[in-house]
Scaffold this active site. Structure first.
Site, PDB file in Angstrom:
ATOM      1  N   HIS B  83      -6.386  -5.067  -2.993  1.00  0.00           N
ATOM      2  CA  HIS B  83      -5.286  -5.559  -3.831  1.00  0.00           C
ATOM      3  C   HIS B  83      -5.522  -7.046  -4.066  1.00  0.00           C
ATOM      4  O   HIS B  83      -5.410  -7.824  -3.128  1.00  0.00           O
ATOM      5  CB  HIS B  83      -3.945  -5.355  -3.128  1.00  0.00           C
ATOM      6  CG  HIS B  83      -3.664  -3.921  -2.788  1.00  0.00           C
ATOM      7  ND1 HIS B  83      -2.901  -3.099  -3.586  1.00  0.00           N
ATOM      8  CD2 HIS B  83      -4.064  -3.155  -1.748  1.00  0.00           C
ATOM      9  CE1 HIS B  83      -2.846  -1.888  -3.044  1.00  0.00           C
ATOM     10  NE2 HIS B  83      -3.544  -1.891  -1.926  1.00  0.00           N
ATOM     11  N   HIS B 253      -7.012   5.958   2.009  1.00  0.00           N
ATOM     12  CA  HIS B 253      -6.694   5.665   3.414  1.00  0.00           C
ATOM     13  C   HIS B 253      -6.031   6.821   4.194  1.00  0.00           C
ATOM     14  O   HIS B 253      -4.854   6.801   4.495  1.00  0.00           O
ATOM     15  CB  HIS B 253      -5.836   4.402   3.553  1.00  0.00           C
ATOM     16  CG  HIS B 253      -4.698   4.302   2.563  1.00  0.00           C
ATOM     17  ND1 HIS B 253      -3.849   5.333   2.281  1.00  0.00           N
ATOM     18  CD2 HIS B 253      -4.292   3.266   1.803  1.00  0.00           C
ATOM     19  CE1 HIS B 253      -2.968   4.936   1.395  1.00  0.00           C
ATOM     20  NE2 HIS B 253      -3.207   3.685   1.088  1.00  0.00           N
ATOM     21  N   ASP B 326      -8.112  -1.361   2.051  1.00  0.00           N
ATOM     22  CA  ASP B 326      -6.738  -1.512   1.585  1.00  0.00           C
ATOM     23  C   ASP B 326      -6.317  -2.983   1.730  1.00  0.00           C
ATOM     24  O   ASP B 326      -5.171  -3.282   2.068  1.00  0.00           O
ATOM     25  CB  ASP B 326      -5.787  -0.593   2.368  1.00  0.00           C
ATOM     26  CG  ASP B 326      -4.399  -0.516   1.743  1.00  0.00           C
ATOM     27  OD1 ASP B 326      -4.231  -0.997   0.608  1.00  0.00           O
ATOM     28  OD2 ASP B 326      -3.486   0.028   2.403  1.00  0.00           O
ATOM     29  N   HIS B 330      -0.608 -10.767   1.961  1.00  0.00           N
ATOM     30  CA  HIS B 330       0.811 -11.123   1.858  1.00  0.00           C
ATOM     31  C   HIS B 330       1.000 -12.523   2.390  1.00  0.00           C
ATOM     32  O   HIS B 330       0.361 -12.915   3.371  1.00  0.00           O
ATOM     33  CB  HIS B 330       1.677 -10.147   2.671  1.00  0.00           C
ATOM     34  CG  HIS B 330       1.803  -8.801   2.047  1.00  0.00           C
ATOM     35  ND1 HIS B 330       2.466  -8.597   0.864  1.00  0.00           N
ATOM     36  CD2 HIS B 330       1.335  -7.593   2.428  1.00  0.00           C
ATOM     37  CE1 HIS B 330       2.398  -7.315   0.538  1.00  0.00           C
ATOM     38  NE2 HIS B 330       1.709  -6.679   1.477  1.00  0.00           N
TER      39      HIS B 330
END
Lengths: 325, 445
Positions: B83, B253, B326, B330
């Site tokens: 991401h 995943h 993955d 954050h």
């Protein structure tokens, strides 16, 4: 074909008689049945181009057109066919009928039957509805399209168009492209073309293919270019927008990009390949405007003309069957 | 230990004739089983030649020479689930910083997930990612597109046009496709594309409101947990739909013994089903959440020990094809909140290689198995030309010092975010040079 007089009455040859009371589908018709209907229709084409188009062999007969779905081509075509043959024609559309008040199909059928019609043509959104009607009435029933099942007069008029342009049907490679899953036109055409000895291909996105499509006796393609390769005849089908909303295909631009018939994709077919479409044509979705208007290749308006002749032929052979009873 | 110096260079992609000779390398190609001392020559963006005796008569005069000092030269690693938060959440990560993190981890190709803002559900957004990648990325950046418009699970995206525009697969990512009819259509429609419909497999009803695995630990902590069944029911359903449609299905995943078993059975049947697992799911269990550590909040959650072992077994027997991180950056504020409110996921690009090598060091997987799961196997899942050391292949390479001992330190990561539970872990093995399209984008000295 220059003669304006009475069309040939091929059915009158004693070696053949149409073997059914109704025309519910192409299913059950033999190669001979189909050939005789086309031969008979052939005779009406020139008559329909004259000033006097009347050929009143159905004088005194009553034809009811019972349409539960909107239609321009088919209903008008049946109406003209009946009138030119001298029959009294009544059109009943659902919008103005007691069906709107909640009457069942069978009650409607029984009511109409009590008025002693000779023919009922019916279009209905549900597959099999025409068969149900045919079991309840005493007259001849002609399927003018039932759900996703059959539309036999469309397949016959397509066959007549092809035969007149190509001189034959047997041995031709015909690709039917588009929404095969929901198409009654595709089903009737597959049956008819197979009966006549053509090689049939179907081309559609996997989401618009019926299950086990090979069992219909066709070659199956998802890719237009591969499917159109060396075809003699290309049939495009309409994609109803409601199917877009149900995610059969994502969008009209994507559909046109991959499955819309345009000059580039058409270049994979034979040079002298012709294009048929049962209409209504949605320009820029199933077919490029330029192709639709190319009178050298597009048979769309010829099909409409053949439609009247084929329906006259169908009414005539069915009336003959009634007479023999 | 003296602190290692990391150097980064953006690729120019304008070196069509430049030659680089890699000498004294341990050439390692997981697909062919090649494991030999030798040399490799790149010309422009491709591997021109390789082999044990390649430079017996010396290196070409016009070639730059890089001494690999006997270290492992593998195909550039792939991470097919990252991401990068661009567009939409550039304060967490960008294509530039994310790809820098990839380069530092020895990763030369990534596949971005489409849960950006706006969602990658339209060719214009996909083109934007590709354009940003050309301008600012250290490595090859590819992207998945969404299955449904806005990832809402209602209407299909223009899958055909997105495929033509270079999407490597389709997924609604964090939002599972709960509607089985839509899933059927997606699998059928994309059947001949070659690329997969990928599912974040969790039944949204079974997992609603949960923040960790359902089990003894969640019972003790008093936190709502999601059961293994939440993953298995979706995987089983999707496999049935894959069989119905002839489609191509990939499980993102995977975490549970039950889910892995379903994939194993599907593969035995010959269905086109693949799966990937994340390093945290073979390194950690839900015990790690014990002190309400939000850095251990993932989705899917860390599972029980038997599931952790099932993941390793799946990698070992080939049921699980690929390791993918993955990578989920954050900012601190998203994690410094109570467990139920914390953001899910951790950064993974710079820990993928050392954590995966632990399976090798512990003799749970062979070196070939470890690297297969990070090279040609993930490349095949997303159908990109990568992951192989062979003539004519793209010159994406990773040079790895298998003996390099170091301590994982998330604060020093190149990623914009530092949310990782692996702080202080002792690791062995590290990428010391990353080559993308024949150009070195990263070195460690």
């Amino acid at each position: 074909m220059g003669k304006a007089a009475a069309p040939k009455k091929n059915w009158a040859k004693k070696d053949w008689i149409y073997p059914h009371r109704h025309l519910l589908g192409i299913e059950g018709l033999s190669k001979q049945d189909i050939t005789r209907i086309l031969d008979l229709a052939e005779g009406f084409i020139e008559k329909n181009r004259q000033i006097d188009k009347k050929y009143p062999i159905l004088k005194g007969r009553t034809l009811i057109n019972l349409f539960f779905e909107n239609s321009t081509r088919t209903r008008m075509s049946f109406e003209l066919a009946g009138k030119r043959l001298g029959a009294d024609v009544i059109n009943m559309s659902v919008a103005t009928s007691s069906v709107k008040k909640g009457e069942t199909l069978i009650d409607t059928a029984m009511t109409l039957n009590a008025m002693h019609p000779d023919f009922i043509t019916m279009r209905h959104p549900e597959s099999g509805a025409v068969h149900l009607l045919s079991r309840k009435v005493n007259c001849s029933v002609i399927n003018a399209g039932d759900g996703s099942h059959e539309h036999p007069t469309q397949a016959l008029l397509d066959a007549l168009t092809i035969r007149r342009k190509k001189g034959r049907i047997e041995g031709l490679t015909v690709a039917i492209c588009g929404d095969i899953l929901h198409s009654r036109v595709a089903r009737s055409n597959i049956l008819l073309l197979n009966a006549m000895g053509a090689k049939v291909r179907i081309i559609a996105p996997p989401t618009l293919m019926p299950p086990q499509p090979e069992k219909l006796g066709v070659k199956v393609f998802n890719d237009m270019r591969k499917g159109l390769k060396d075809c003699d005849v290309v049939m495009t089908l309409r994609l109803k927008t409601e199917y877009m909303e149900n995610s059969f295909v994502p969008s009209s631009r994507e559909y046109f990009h991959f499955w819309g018939l345009d000059e580039e994709k058409m270049s994979y077919a034979k040079k002298d390949a012709i294009i048929l479409d049962p209409g209504p044509i949605i320009r820029g979705l199933q077919i490029d405007s330029k192709l639709a208007d190319d009178i050298g290749r597009s048979m769309i308006l010829d099909q409409v003309e053949m439609g009247v002749a084929v329906r006259q032929a169908v009414l005539e052979i069915l009336s003959h069957t009634l007479q023999t009873k | 230990m003296k602190p290692a110096k990391q150097t980064f260079t953006l690729p120019t992609r304008t070196n069509a004739n430049r030659k680089v000779a890699y000498v004294n390398a341990r050439l390692f190609d997981p697909e062919s089983g090649l494991d030999v001392k030798g040399g490799l020559l790149t010309k422009g963006g491709v591997i021109a030649d390789l082999g044990p005796r390649l430079f017996n008569d010396g290196t070409p005069e016009d070639a730059e020479v890089i001494d690999c000092k006997g270290h492992l030269l593998t195909p550039g690693l792939l991470d097919i689930q990252v991401h990068f938060r661009e567009p939409g959440q550039e304060y967490k990560e960008t294509i530039h910083t994310g790809s820098k993190s990839a380069a530092a981890g020895g990763v030369t190709t990534v596949a971005c997930m489409p849960n950006t803002d706006p969602v990658i559900d339209d060719i214009a957004v996909l083109e934007f990612i590709h354009q940003r990648a050309r301008k600012s990325a250290y490595v090859n950046v590819r992207a998945y597109a969404a299955i449904s418009k806005g990832r809402k699970g209602e209407a299909l995206t223009e899958m055909g046009l997105l495929h033509e525009a270079g999407a490597v697969g389709f997924t609604d990512d964090g939002s599972v496709v709960m509607n089985a009819l839509l899933m059927r259509r997606a699998l059928a429609y994309s059947r001949d594309f070659g690329i997969p419909v990928a599912q974040h497999a969790e039944d949204a009803n079974l997992t609603a409101g949960t923040c960790m695995n359902e089990g003894a630990v969640s019972a003790k902590l008093g936190l709502p947990g999601s059961p293994n069944a939440s993953e298995a029911v979706i995987i089983e359903r999707d496999i049935i739909l894959t069989e119905l449609t002839g489609g191509r299905y990939h499980v993102l995943h995977i975490t549970t013994a039950e889910g892995i078993d379903a994939v194993r059975r599907a593969k035995k049947k010959g269905l086109r089903v693949t799966a990937e697992a994340a390093p945290h799911h073979f390194c950690l269990t839900d015990e790690a959440v014990a002190e309400y550590r939000t850095f251990c909040k993932m989705n899917p959650p860390l599972r029980a020990e038997k599931d952790r072992l099932a993941v390793i077994e799946g990698l070992s027997d080939g049921t699980i094809d690929a390791i993918a991180t993955d990578h989920a950056p954050h900012d601190e504020e998203s994690k410094r909140v109570p467990m139920t409110h914390a953001a899910v996921g951790i950064v993974g690009l710079e820990t993928m290689l050392p954590l995966s090598l632990m399976l090798y060091h512990k003799k749970q997987l062979s070196l070939g198995e470890v690297f297969a799961a990070m090279t040609y196997k993930p490349a095949d899942i997303i159908q990109v030309n990568a992951g192989r050391l062979k003539k004519g292949a793209p010159a994406d390479l990773t040079l790895i010092d298998l003996g390099h001992e170091w301590v994982l330190d998330p604060e020093g990561f190149m990623s914009k975010s530092h949310n990782s539970p692996f702080e202080g872990w002792k690791a062995k093995g590290r990428a010391i040079r990353t080559v993308v399209g024949g150009e070195t984008v990263y070195t460690l000295s």
